[in-house]
Enzyme design. Sequence first.
Site, PDB file in Angstrom:
ATOM      1  N   SER A 107      59.592  50.939  56.823  1.00  0.00           N
ATOM      2  CA  SER A 107      59.366  51.491  57.194  1.00  0.00           C
ATOM      3  C   SER A 107      59.442  53.080  56.935  1.00  0.00           C
ATOM      4  O   SER A 107      59.637  53.536  55.810  1.00  0.00           O
ATOM      5  CB  SER A 107      61.348  51.970  57.357  1.00  0.00           C
ATOM      6  OG  SER A 107      61.543  51.141  58.806  1.00  0.00           O
ATOM      7  N   MET A 154      66.895  45.639  55.510  1.00  0.00           N
ATOM      8  CA  MET A 154      66.855  44.412  56.503  1.00  0.00           C
ATOM      9  C   MET A 154      65.767  43.762  56.353  1.00  0.00           C
ATOM     10  O   MET A 154      65.402  42.763  57.519  1.00  0.00           O
ATOM     11  CB  MET A 154      67.343  44.956  57.459  1.00  0.00           C
ATOM     12  CG  MET A 154      68.671  45.265  57.653  1.00  0.00           C
ATOM     13  SD  MET A 154      68.525  46.662  59.467  1.00  0.00           S
ATOM     14  CE  MET A 154      70.052  48.459  58.992  1.00  0.00           C
ATOM     15  N   ASN A 196      68.853  56.721  51.422  1.00  0.00           N
ATOM     16  CA  ASN A 196      70.427  57.327  51.940  1.00  0.00           C
ATOM     17  C   ASN A 196      70.946  56.751  50.729  1.00  0.00           C
ATOM     18  O   ASN A 196      71.027  55.222  50.583  1.00  0.00           O
ATOM     19  CB  ASN A 196      71.038  57.272  53.744  1.00  0.00           C
ATOM     20  CG  ASN A 196      70.580  55.593  54.008  1.00  0.00           C
ATOM     21  OD1 ASN A 196      69.795  55.010  54.034  1.00  0.00           O
ATOM     22  ND2 ASN A 196      71.975  54.649  53.680  1.00  0.00           N
TER      23      ASN A 196
END
Length: 278
Positions: free
Chosen positions: A32, A217, A241
């Site tokens: 991502s 994930m 994060n």
Amino acid sequence: MIKSAPRTASEAVSALKKLSAEVPVAAVVLGSGVSVLDKLVDAAVLPYQDLFGMAPGVVGHSGTLTVGRVEEGGPLVAVLRGRFHLYEGYDWSTVTLATRAIVEWGVPNLLLTNAAGGLNLDYSVGDLMVLTGYRDHLNPELKATGLLPAIAKPATDCRNKLSEKLVSVGETLDITLPQAEVRPLQQGVYAGLLGPTYETMAEIDMLRKLKADAVGMSTVPEMLCCDGTNTTAAAVSVITNVWRPEEAMGGHEEVLEASKNASKRLDKLFKAVLAELG
Ligand code: HPA
């Protein structure tokens, strides 16, 4: 309903051989918002639709495979932008299809990347964490739910060698986060969960007790399916994060922003490692 890709790894390999007669020295899978090696020389591009018969659906993934050189006369690399996740409802064989094609094509090195949440409170947003060899990941859900198929073979010590190379090359580069000062790369254990929701604080407490340093994930199925093959896998997490009790979690947009900043340092690292592998 569980979804399957319409193509097999062998069909994908036929398409790859048409794209490039030379087998790349490494394949790099971008998670991502991770954007590295985006200017390759002599590049040839194939959309996942043509390679696997379908495109990935998550924002931040373009769904293309590019084969090209880092520089004129440099090592040939395949860059895969995007992946299929278990949380999107794909079966194990679809999630590992790209990796199995890379293995079958004979690519000797696989560098995986992902966006991950930091559990280790020494980590900062934007840190790069190399998954450390034998102690690279935790896989609690897949083992608990029996989703792990019999294809997973025992790990060999290859994973150590490639992750150690990432770390040793990283030590020689100027890629330390400005506020970190200490070391250019973190090394830690990645907990791979199914998602797609982020973790509850109770799950974060659990994962810290299990000594995980980061949570995400993806990546675990791809690492496992290289075990026992001639392809060595190693992975780097971009820490988008850090789970601190007093801070609210950002959304997908913040995840993409943090990945973009870290991508520049990761780009330097991968170029230097590829130069050594080639
Ligand atoms: N948890 C799971 N996956 C993630 C996270 C997280 O905190 N951050 C980025 N991907």
